[in-house]
Design a protein around this motif. Structure first.
Motif, short mmCIF file in Angstrom:
data_model
loop_
_atom_site.label_atom_id
_atom_site.label_comp_id
_atom_site.label_asym_id
_atom_site.label_seq_id
_atom_site.Cartn_x
_atom_site.Cartn_y
_atom_site.Cartn_z
N PRO A 113 0.77 -1.62 -0.08
CA PRO A 113 -0.11 0.11 0.31
C PRO A 113 0.48 1.15 0.10
CG PRO A 113 -0.20 -1.06 2.44
CD PRO A 113 0.63 -1.94 1.11
N LYS A 114 2.35 0.84 0.21
CA LYS A 114 2.75 2.61 0.51
C LYS A 114 3.99 3.05 -0.52
CE LYS A 114 2.42 2.83 5.30
NZ LYS A 114 3.27 3.08 6.85
N THR A 115 4.01 1.92 -1.87
CA THR A 115 4.81 1.60 -2.76
C THR A 115 4.39 2.93 -3.97
OG1 THR A 115 5.66 -0.50 -1.99
CG2 THR A 115 6.40 0.27 -4.32
N ALA A 116 5.69 3.10 -4.02
CA ALA A 116 4.97 4.27 -5.03
C ALA A 116 4.31 3.19 -6.69
CB ALA A 116 6.20 5.43 -5.67
N LEU A 117 3.52 4.03 -7.51
CA LEU A 117 2.94 3.09 -8.60
C LEU A 117 3.44 2.77 -9.47
CD1 LEU A 117 -0.21 5.72 -8.87
CD2 LEU A 117 0.04 3.53 -7.65
N TYR A 118 4.72 3.50 -10.00
CA TYR A 118 5.50 3.59 -10.79
C TYR A 118 6.97 2.78 -10.47
CZ TYR A 118 9.53 6.59 -8.40
OH TYR A 118 9.79 6.36 -7.24
N ILE A 119 6.85 2.14 -9.35
CA ILE A 119 8.02 1.02 -8.98
C ILE A 119 7.26 -0.41 -9.17
CG2 ILE A 119 9.28 0.38 -6.86
CD1 ILE A 119 9.76 2.69 -6.22
N ILE A 120 6.33 0.13 -8.69
CA ILE A 120 5.27 -1.84 -8.88
C ILE A 120 4.74 -1.82 -10.42
CG2 ILE A 120 3.58 -2.72 -9.04
CD1 ILE A 120 2.69 -0.72 -5.61
N ASN A 121 4.49 -0.67 -11.11
CA ASN A 121 4.55 -0.72 -12.86
C ASN A 121 5.74 -1.02 -13.52
OD1 ASN A 121 2.10 -0.03 -12.27
ND2 ASN A 121 1.49 1.84 -13.26
N PHE A 122 7.00 -0.86 -13.02
CA PHE A 122 8.45 -0.68 -13.06
C PHE A 122 8.15 -2.11 -13.16
CE2 PHE A 122 12.60 -1.55 -12.91
CZ PHE A 122 13.15 0.01 -14.94
N SER A 123 7.89 -2.74 -12.14
CA SER A 123 8.52 -4.23 -11.84
C SER A 123 8.06 -5.28 -12.91
CB SER A 123 8.45 -4.32 -10.63
OG SER A 123 9.06 -3.50 -9.38
N ILE A 124 6.25 -4.80 -13.07
CA ILE A 124 5.88 -5.92 -13.68
C ILE A 124 6.31 -5.86 -15.27
CG2 ILE A 124 3.83 -4.72 -14.34
CD1 ILE A 124 4.24 -8.86 -13.93
N ALA A 125 6.65 -4.47 -15.44
CA ALA A 125 7.04 -3.94 -16.18
C ALA A 125 8.36 -4.65 -17.81
CB ALA A 125 7.25 -2.94 -17.47
N VAL A 126 8.94 -5.23 -16.47
CA VAL A 126 10.47 -5.84 -16.94
C VAL A 126 10.30 -7.46 -16.72
CG1 VAL A 126 12.55 -6.29 -16.10
CG2 VAL A 126 12.04 -3.96 -15.93
N ALA A 127 9.41 -7.58 -16.16
CA ALA A 127 8.99 -8.82 -15.93
C ALA A 127 8.56 -9.66 -17.25
CB ALA A 127 8.34 -9.50 -14.92
N PHE A 128 7.48 -8.65 -17.88
CA PHE A 128 6.83 -9.24 -18.87
C PHE A 128 8.11 -8.77 -20.91
CE2 PHE A 128 4.26 -5.54 -18.03
CZ PHE A 128 4.80 -4.23 -19.73
N THR A 129 8.78 -7.63 -20.41
CA THR A 129 9.79 -7.46 -21.76
C THR A 129 10.41 -8.08 -21.44
OG1 THR A 129 9.28 -5.09 -21.62
CG2 THR A 129 10.69 -5.40 -22.28
#
Length: 361
Positions: A113-129
């Motif tokens: 709940p306290k993690t920045a949105l861009y960090i969460i999105n970046f993490s999954i983007a790296v994985a599927f990319t």
């Protein structure tokens, strides 16, 4: 292209291509309009599955050789075909941005709940990319490996909440008429089911393309069974309370308690959802990259995987400001948008090819 995936891999990819986000969003979409009759909506999902399989069958019959993009070239010509494919690029891009934002909302609510949105999105983007850069055959193998574990976990999580279930919540049937049921069916039975038409992207990648419509039916049957299971559990465990919950399926699992040691199994569900989301993201990011490859005459989809991943990461942050915007887009925009693109583009291609064949002959 010599790389092929098996029929089993295609079926698994299609299943998690729907259920990757469907397990958490479809119960939410249904509960907004009906509660007791939600299981009827899940059964109606099969109607659109048959329709999607019919489109895939007709398209494969109209263009028995080559890829989806070869069909565009035949139907529209080289340059008009690439212009038409931009509809696919736009659809896949907006869809991917929506999916990543959806995962962001899920992770934010459940574990970070306290993690920045861009960090969460970046993490999954790296994985599927990285998965797309590795190739579709890698994604297919991952789907095979994960499916056995995921299905086993779903079966266990289905039976454990029965202790607090009340089957009487399923009655009376159709108490408010068919209107709420039909309204509830618009999003899951159109937006989600039509995603199966994405199987057209794999006409040249499967080992037996003549059975691809049958594979769509098989995948759709599995999806319908799992959705029916989930919706029934949401109804008999949560009842009317599901109307006010963003993730009803998650609350069902949270209700599991046996003694002092078996509880808080929602952690397992969160891990399962993240795995299936990863498979779904990888599938549709591959579709996005393949559309870009064709539209801009690139030699390989791998060349655009990383730039496209960065664009999806940025778009997921910019296009959907908050959860309310995302939910409105999912409920009221995607049914029309998906119908126009997923039915309109291949339908227009088949119609154009029929007209061209008459003039050619």
């Amino acid at each position: 292209m010599n790389i092929k995936i098996s029929r089993v891999q295609l079926v698994f990819l299609l299943v998690w291509g729907i259920l990757g986000t469907g397990t958490i969003t479809i119960p939410f979409a249904i509960a907004r309009f009906t509660v007791r009759d939600g299981w009827i909506v899940a059964l109606m999902f099969m109607v659109t599955v048959v329709f999607a399989a019919g489109i895939v069958w007709l398209f494969n019959r109209s263009f028995p050789e080559g890829s989806l993009f070869d069909a565009f070239d035949k139907a529209f010509g080289r340059y008009v075909g690439r212009a038409a494919s931009l509809f696919g690029v736009l659809w896949a891009y907006v869809f991917m941005c929506m999916l990543v934002r959806e995962l962001n909302l899920f992770v934010e609510v459940t574990i970070l709940p306290k993690t920045a949105l861009y960090i969460i999105n970046f993490s999954i983007a790296v994985a599927f990319t990285y998965a797309v850069y590795s190739g579709i055959e890698v994604i297919g193998r991952l789907a095979e490996v994960f499916t056995i574990v995921i299905l086993a976990a779903y079966i266990v999580l289905f039976f454990l909440p029965l202790r607090v279930a009340d089957v009487h919540l399923l009655l009376p049937l159709v108490s408010s008429g068919w209107k709420p049921i039909l309204r509830a069916a618009i999003n899951p039975d159109i937006s989600f089911a039509l995603e199966l038409i994405a199987a057209l992207q794999f006409l040249h990648l499967v080992k037996d393309r003549n059975k691809i419509a049958k594979d769509v039916l098989i995948a759709g049957t599995i999806i319908t069974a799992i959705l029916l299971m989930i919706d029934v559990m949401v109804i008999i465990v949560l009842g009317p309370a599901s109307t006010y919950l963003a993730f009803p399926g998650l609350e069902v699992v949270r209700s599991i308690r046996y003694g002092q040691f078996i509880e808080r199994l929602d952690t397992i569900l969160v891990m399962i959802v993240l795995i299936t989301m990863f498979l779904k993201f990888s599938l549709f990011h591959f579709i996005l990259c393949d559309f870009l490859r064709y539209s801009f005459n690139l030699s390989s989809a791998k060349l655009i995987a990383i730039p496209a991943g960065g664009a999806v990461w940025a778009g997921s942050l910019l296009l959907f400001k908050n959860g309310a915007d995302l939910q409105k887009f999912m409920l009221f925009v995607t049914p029309v948008w998906f119908t126009v693109v997923l039915i309109g583009v291949p339908g227009t291609a088949m119609a154009a090819w029929m007209i061209r064949k008459r003039f050619i002959s």
